[in-house]
Design a protein around this motif. Sequence first.
Motif, PDB file in Angstrom:
ATOM      1  N   UNK A 134       2.799  11.260  -8.678  1.00  0.00           N
ATOM      2  CA  UNK A 134       1.882  11.658  -9.747  1.00  0.00           C
ATOM      3  C   UNK A 134       1.325  13.054  -9.482  1.00  0.00           C
ATOM      4  N   UNK A 135       0.985  13.336  -8.218  1.00  0.00           N
ATOM      5  CA  UNK A 135       0.494  14.669  -7.858  1.00  0.00           C
ATOM      6  C   UNK A 135       1.583  15.717  -8.070  1.00  0.00           C
ATOM      7  N   UNK A 136       2.806  15.373  -7.656  1.00  0.00           N
ATOM      8  CA  UNK A 136       3.929  16.302  -7.821  1.00  0.00           C
ATOM      9  C   UNK A 136       4.183  16.603  -9.295  1.00  0.00           C
ATOM     10  N   UNK A 137       3.833  15.657 -10.156  1.00  0.00           N
ATOM     11  CA  UNK A 137       3.998  15.838 -11.602  1.00  0.00           C
ATOM     12  C   UNK A 137       2.830  16.610 -12.216  1.00  0.00           C
ATOM     13  N   UNK A 138       1.884  17.031 -11.382  1.00  0.00           N
ATOM     14  CA  UNK A 138       0.795  17.871 -11.868  1.00  0.00           C
ATOM     15  C   UNK A 138      -0.512  17.164 -12.145  1.00  0.00           C
ATOM     16  N   UNK A 139      -0.601  15.880 -11.833  1.00  0.00           N
ATOM     17  CA  UNK A 139      -1.859  15.165 -12.052  1.00  0.00           C
ATOM     18  C   UNK A 139      -2.803  15.483 -10.899  1.00  0.00           C
ATOM     19  N   UNK A 140      -4.039  15.763 -11.221  1.00  0.00           N
ATOM     20  CA  UNK A 140      -5.034  16.174 -10.240  1.00  0.00           C
ATOM     21  C   UNK A 140      -5.736  14.944  -9.663  1.00  0.00           C
ATOM     22  N   UNK A 199       0.838  -1.192   0.000  1.00  0.00           N
ATOM     23  CA  UNK A 199       0.000   0.000   0.000  1.00  0.00           C
ATOM     24  C   UNK A 199       0.877   1.248   0.000  1.00  0.00           C
ATOM     25  N   UNK A 200       1.988   1.193   0.738  1.00  0.00           N
ATOM     26  CA  UNK A 200       2.874   2.351   0.830  1.00  0.00           C
ATOM     27  C   UNK A 200       3.492   2.699  -0.525  1.00  0.00           C
ATOM     28  N   UNK A 201       3.758   1.702  -1.350  1.00  0.00           N
ATOM     29  CA  UNK A 201       4.281   1.950  -2.707  1.00  0.00           C
ATOM     30  C   UNK A 201       3.249   2.749  -3.503  1.00  0.00           C
ATOM     31  N   UNK A 202       1.983   2.369  -3.386  1.00  0.00           N
ATOM     32  CA  UNK A 202       0.911   3.079  -4.098  1.00  0.00           C
ATOM     33  C   UNK A 202       0.798   4.507  -3.579  1.00  0.00           C
ATOM     34  N   UNK A 203       0.851   4.694  -2.268  1.00  0.00           N
ATOM     35  CA  UNK A 203       0.783   6.041  -1.690  1.00  0.00           C
ATOM     36  C   UNK A 203       1.927   6.893  -2.245  1.00  0.00           C
ATOM     37  N   UNK A 204       3.105   6.306  -2.340  1.00  0.00           N
ATOM     38  CA  UNK A 204       4.247   7.015  -2.919  1.00  0.00           C
ATOM     39  C   UNK A 204       4.037   7.330  -4.387  1.00  0.00           C
ATOM     40  N   UNK A 205       3.496   6.367  -5.142  1.00  0.00           N
ATOM     41  CA  UNK A 205       3.195   6.607  -6.557  1.00  0.00           C
ATOM     42  C   UNK A 205       2.234   7.778  -6.722  1.00  0.00           C
ATOM     43  N   UNK A 206       1.191   7.789  -5.912  1.00  0.00           N
ATOM     44  CA  UNK A 206       0.201   8.866  -5.983  1.00  0.00           C
ATOM     45  C   UNK A 206       0.866  10.206  -5.671  1.00  0.00           C
ATOM     46  N   UNK A 207       1.734  10.233  -4.657  1.00  0.00           N
ATOM     47  CA  UNK A 207       2.441  11.476  -4.303  1.00  0.00           C
ATOM     48  C   UNK A 207       3.283  11.964  -5.483  1.00  0.00           C
TER      49      UNK A 207
END
Length: 175
Positions: free
Chosen positions: A44-50, A34-42
């Motif tokens: 993706x957000x940092x890359x500008x995805x809403x 789950x932590x890998x996914x949380x990191x992926x989402x972070x």
Amino acid sequence: MNAAERRDKIKSLLRGADKPLSAGNLAMEFAVSRQIIVGDIALMRAAGQHILATSRGYILEREEENDYFEHSLACTHNAAQVADELYTVIDHGGGVIDVTVDHSVYGEISTPLHLFSRFDIDEFLRKLETSHARPLSALTDGIHLHRIRCKDEVVFQRVEQALREKGYLYEKSSH
């Protein structure tokens, strides 16, 4: 599959989802923690995805033309009235986009809710109860803002009037 490919797949899943996707479910889908996914989402957000994190999981905010009316309402009530307030909005044709409070130390705190049905509200309330969390409005003695989305201004006025009749609107004359 490398991390970049996994993030592309996550975006694709979010784009096609008709409901929020939890980090736990995404982790099972990709056989990672789950932590890998949380990191992926972070990332993706940092890359500008809403990508919004709701109490039910992640959703991809769509960049679509606004064919709805959206406006904020200042509300106040106690913790026992949360369900009635939210059901009142939904039952009169609105959706609850988010909640915002003005905290004395942290300033404005806002979190997405994206509640558009009684089912959504029931899930939100279940998570509040099972996590023993308090509503965000508990930080400000019940005073908070909700951004309300309706199909048009007439529906918004109906929601506003229903909340006023129940005493849930925070109005200068009442406080």
